[in-house]
Scaffold this motif. Structure first.
Motif, PDB file in Angstrom:
ATOM      1  N   VAL A  38       2.661 -17.363 -21.877  1.00 52.82           N
ATOM      2  CA  VAL A  38       2.336 -16.284 -20.977  1.00 52.82           C
ATOM      3  C   VAL A  38       0.622 -16.394 -20.586  1.00 52.82           C
ATOM      4  CG1 VAL A  38       1.855 -13.965 -20.611  1.00 52.82           C
ATOM      5  CG2 VAL A  38       3.926 -14.628 -21.973  1.00 52.82           C
ATOM      6  N   GLU A  39       0.028 -16.778 -21.591  1.00 45.75           N
ATOM      7  CA  GLU A  39      -1.478 -16.772 -21.439  1.00 45.75           C
ATOM      8  C   GLU A  39      -1.952 -17.910 -20.515  1.00 45.75           C
ATOM      9  OE1 GLU A  39      -5.747 -16.889 -23.884  1.00 45.75           O
ATOM     10  OE2 GLU A  39      -3.875 -17.094 -24.965  1.00 45.75           O
ATOM     11  N   ALA A  40      -0.901 -19.121 -20.446  1.00 45.91           N
ATOM     12  CA  ALA A  40      -1.330 -20.114 -19.584  1.00 45.91           C
ATOM     13  C   ALA A  40      -0.649 -19.995 -18.327  1.00 45.91           C
ATOM     14  CB  ALA A  40      -0.748 -21.302 -20.202  1.00 45.91           C
ATOM     15  N   VAL A  74      11.875 -11.388 -10.446  1.00 45.43           N
ATOM     16  CA  VAL A  74      11.693 -10.563 -11.995  1.00 45.43           C
ATOM     17  C   VAL A  74      12.565 -11.547 -13.042  1.00 45.43           C
ATOM     18  CG1 VAL A  74      12.720  -8.670 -13.106  1.00 45.43           C
ATOM     19  CG2 VAL A  74      11.514  -8.605 -10.547  1.00 45.43           C
ATOM     20  N   LEU A  75      12.061 -11.995 -13.960  1.00 44.78           N
ATOM     21  CA  LEU A  75      12.504 -12.931 -14.884  1.00 44.78           C
ATOM     22  C   LEU A  75      12.394 -12.512 -16.396  1.00 44.78           C
ATOM     23  CD1 LEU A  75      10.912 -16.269 -13.322  1.00 44.78           C
ATOM     24  CD2 LEU A  75      13.207 -15.162 -12.701  1.00 44.78           C
ATOM     25  N   ASP A  76      13.357 -12.231 -17.032  1.00 48.32           N
ATOM     26  CA  ASP A  76      13.386 -12.004 -18.239  1.00 48.32           C
ATOM     27  C   ASP A  76      13.349 -13.161 -19.404  1.00 48.32           C
ATOM     28  OD1 ASP A  76      13.114 -10.596 -20.919  1.00 48.32           O
ATOM     29  OD2 ASP A  76      15.108  -9.390 -20.445  1.00 48.32           O
ATOM     30  N   GLU A  77      12.392 -13.561 -20.055  1.00 48.48           N
ATOM     31  CA  GLU A  77      12.550 -14.835 -20.967  1.00 48.48           C
ATOM     32  C   GLU A  77      12.871 -16.182 -20.195  1.00 48.48           C
ATOM     33  OE1 GLU A  77      11.090 -14.575 -24.086  1.00 48.48           O
ATOM     34  OE2 GLU A  77      11.114 -12.466 -24.433  1.00 48.48           O
ATOM     35  N   PRO A  78      12.072 -16.254 -19.162  1.00 51.04           N
ATOM     36  CA  PRO A  78      12.643 -17.426 -18.543  1.00 51.04           C
ATOM     37  C   PRO A  78      12.084 -18.894 -19.005  1.00 51.04           C
ATOM     38  CG  PRO A  78      10.343 -16.581 -17.574  1.00 51.04           C
ATOM     39  CD  PRO A  78      10.900 -15.620 -18.562  1.00 51.04           C
ATOM     40  N   ALA A  79      11.465 -18.876 -20.315  1.00 56.90           N
ATOM     41  CA  ALA A  79      11.190 -20.085 -20.756  1.00 56.90           C
ATOM     42  C   ALA A  79      11.710 -20.419 -21.966  1.00 56.90           C
ATOM     43  CB  ALA A  79       9.653 -20.066 -21.327  1.00 56.90           C
ATOM     44  N   ASN A  80      12.806 -19.374 -22.149  1.00 62.84           N
ATOM     45  CA  ASN A  80      13.771 -19.483 -23.469  1.00 62.84           C
ATOM     46  C   ASN A  80      14.542 -20.807 -23.486  1.00 62.84           C
ATOM     47  OD1 ASN A  80      14.813 -18.669 -25.987  1.00 62.84           O
ATOM     48  ND2 ASN A  80      16.514 -17.424 -24.923  1.00 62.84           N
ATOM     49  N   PHE A 122       4.894  -9.112 -18.845  1.00 62.00           N
ATOM     50  CA  PHE A 122       5.447  -7.778 -19.073  1.00 62.00           C
ATOM     51  C   PHE A 122       5.833  -7.987 -20.709  1.00 62.00           C
ATOM     52  CE2 PHE A 122       8.574  -4.229 -18.820  1.00 62.00           C
ATOM     53  CZ  PHE A 122       7.829  -3.365 -18.966  1.00 62.00           C
ATOM     54  N   LEU A 123       4.663  -7.562 -21.399  1.00 65.61           N
ATOM     55  CA  LEU A 123       4.674  -7.690 -22.878  1.00 65.61           C
ATOM     56  C   LEU A 123       5.020  -6.394 -23.752  1.00 65.61           C
ATOM     57  CD1 LEU A 123       1.615 -10.076 -23.190  1.00 65.61           C
ATOM     58  CD2 LEU A 123       4.010 -10.750 -22.610  1.00 65.61           C
ATOM     59  N   GLY A 124       5.633  -6.857 -24.915  1.00 64.37           N
ATOM     60  CA  GLY A 124       5.992  -5.543 -25.810  1.00 64.37           C
ATOM     61  C   GLY A 124       6.844  -6.240 -27.060  1.00 64.37           C
ATOM     62  N   PRO A 125       6.655  -5.716 -28.240  1.00 61.10           N
ATOM     63  CA  PRO A 125       7.741  -5.888 -29.273  1.00 61.10           C
ATOM     64  C   PRO A 125       9.285  -5.579 -28.766  1.00 61.10           C
ATOM     65  CG  PRO A 125       6.543  -4.050 -29.642  1.00 61.10           C
ATOM     66  CD  PRO A 125       5.650  -4.538 -28.666  1.00 61.10           C
ATOM     67  N   ASN A 126       9.910  -6.113 -29.750  1.00 63.85           N
ATOM     68  CA  ASN A 126      11.461  -5.821 -29.608  1.00 63.85           C
ATOM     69  C   ASN A 126      11.545  -4.424 -29.591  1.00 63.85           C
ATOM     70  OD1 ASN A 126      12.257  -8.793 -29.278  1.00 63.85           O
ATOM     71  ND2 ASN A 126      12.636  -8.858 -31.407  1.00 63.85           N
ATOM     72  N   GLY A 127      12.279  -3.813 -28.848  1.00 61.46           N
ATOM     73  CA  GLY A 127      12.580  -2.393 -28.879  1.00 61.46           C
ATOM     74  C   GLY A 127      11.572  -1.501 -28.167  1.00 61.46           C
ATOM     75  N   ALA A 128      10.561  -2.275 -27.247  1.00 53.55           N
ATOM     76  CA  ALA A 128       9.346  -1.417 -26.762  1.00 53.55           C
ATOM     77  C   ALA A 128       9.856  -0.869 -25.539  1.00 53.55           C
ATOM     78  CB  ALA A 128       8.326  -2.391 -26.557  1.00 53.55           C
ATOM     79  N   LEU A 133       7.083 -10.936 -11.757  1.00 55.80           N
ATOM     80  CA  LEU A 133       7.047 -10.239 -12.970  1.00 55.80           C
ATOM     81  C   LEU A 133       7.739 -10.929 -14.117  1.00 55.80           C
ATOM     82  CD1 LEU A 133       6.280  -7.495 -14.458  1.00 55.80           C
ATOM     83  CD2 LEU A 133       8.375  -6.477 -13.431  1.00 55.80           C
ATOM     84  N   LEU A 134       7.084 -11.219 -15.171  1.00 57.38           N
ATOM     85  CA  LEU A 134       8.210 -11.917 -16.217  1.00 57.38           C
ATOM     86  C   LEU A 134       7.832 -11.238 -17.580  1.00 57.38           C
ATOM     87  CD1 LEU A 134       6.281 -14.044 -17.942  1.00 57.38           C
ATOM     88  CD2 LEU A 134       5.813 -15.261 -15.894  1.00 57.38           C
ATOM     89  N   SER A 135       8.833 -11.281 -18.167  1.00 52.90           N
ATOM     90  CA  SER A 135       8.840 -10.814 -19.769  1.00 52.90           C
ATOM     91  C   SER A 135       8.894 -12.133 -20.518  1.00 52.90           C
ATOM     92  CB  SER A 135       9.812  -9.810 -20.092  1.00 52.90           C
ATOM     93  OG  SER A 135      10.041  -9.536 -21.050  1.00 52.90           O
TER      94      SER A 135
END
Length: 296
Positions: free
Chosen positions: A190-192, A150-156, A32-38, A181-183
């Motif tokens: 993400v591509e990998a 559902v994970l938000d920035e799991p690799a951070n 799930f991709l998008g710039p900040n504030g999307a 579903l991950l952001s």
């Protein structure tokens, strides 16, 4: 199964999410991709019941999050890995969560081992690094043996070894029939990792589909001596240019069509080439804000 239909969230005069819709099926990992504030975080919060939608629906297995009898046994969620009690140990954190979910305390210890925190189980969370907190958050998401993550920035905060470990874990989860579903802002990762994409800009979905299909036809990059004149020439030919961060234009068309449009208007081209078929270029081509395009 995650099903988001016409999901909208308005805060007074601000429309944060505008009619977002997508589906995540079992056995897939969706980025799930998008710039900040999307509107990504707001969408995820509505999905997991933290923010009520203005309209539309978001369901997991056909039910709203708040209607699930024991949500953590169906959907594992990590939206903020730092939202852990700093005074508790990793083991205490997971055993408390296990008690709430109604799973054996022994599963907490098993999850700590699975995410590589077995040796740090007795340490207080406040002493954990960011990467360790990410691992703890993932362990908590997995604790109830859910079918959806559902994970938000799991690799951070994860180091390269940790990112590789997380990728394998998610792919194994999906291979077993799970839905992910991950952001993330780490586009290369993400591509990998993912096999499907949903891109959002300004609260609206601007593209979605299988990763391989979305990256297959990525158009051309063109740069001219007169950027404004070139943009006008492309628009008059029925083509839609979008600005790239490097100042060039991206056009979803073949090189011949772009070259003919430029020649017909007497535009001098400095560059005309196929777009690199990577996620980063695809992402910028579809999420650059119109105001940035007009400023070019």
């Amino acid at each position: 199964m995650i099903d988001v239909h016409d999901l909208t969230k308005r805060y007074r005069r601000t429309l944060a999410v505008d009619g977002v819709g997508f589906r995540c099926t079992p056995g897939t990992i969706t980025g799930f991709l998008g710039p900040n504030g999307a509107g990504k975080s707001t969408t995820l919060r509505m999905l997991v019941g933290l923010t009520p939608p203005t309209s539309g629906s978001a369901t997991v297995g056909g039910r709203r999050y708040r209607d699930l009898p024991n949500p953590g046994r169906t959907i594992g969620v990590m939206l903020d890995a730092s939202a852990q009690h700093a005074g508790r140990t990793g083991r205490e954190t997971l055993r408390l969560a296990a008690s709430v979910l109604g799973v054996p305390a022994a599963r907490a210890d098993a999850m700590l081992e699975r995410v590589g925190l077995g040796a740090a189980a007795a340490q207080r969370v406040g002493a954990y690094s960011l990467g360790m907190r990410q691992r703890l958050g993932i362990a908590q998401a997995l604790l109830g043996d859910p079918s959806v993550l559902v994970l938000d920035e799991p690799a951070n905060g994860l180091d390269p070894e940790g990112i590789r470990w997380m990728r394998g874990l998610l792919q194994e989860f999906a291979a077993g029939g799970g839905t992910v579903l991950l952001s993330s802002h780490l586009l290369s990762e993400v591509e990998a990792t993912v096999d499907r994409l949903v891109a959002i800009r300004g609260g609206r979905v601007v593209a979605q589909g299988a990763l391989t299909e979305l990256l297959a036809g990525s158009g051309v990059v063109v740069r001219g001596l007169d950027p404004a004149g070139l943009r006008a020439a492309l628009l008059s030919a029925g083509l839609t240019p979008t600005s790239r961060p490097d100042g060039a234009l991206h056009v979803d068309a073949d090189a011949a069509a772009v070259g003919r449009a430029a020649a017909a208007s007497g535009q001098v081209l400095l560059e005309l080439r196929d777009t690199e078929r990577g996620l980063e270029n695809w992402f910028f081509a579809r999420t650059t804000h119109p105001s940035q395009e007009n400023a070019a």
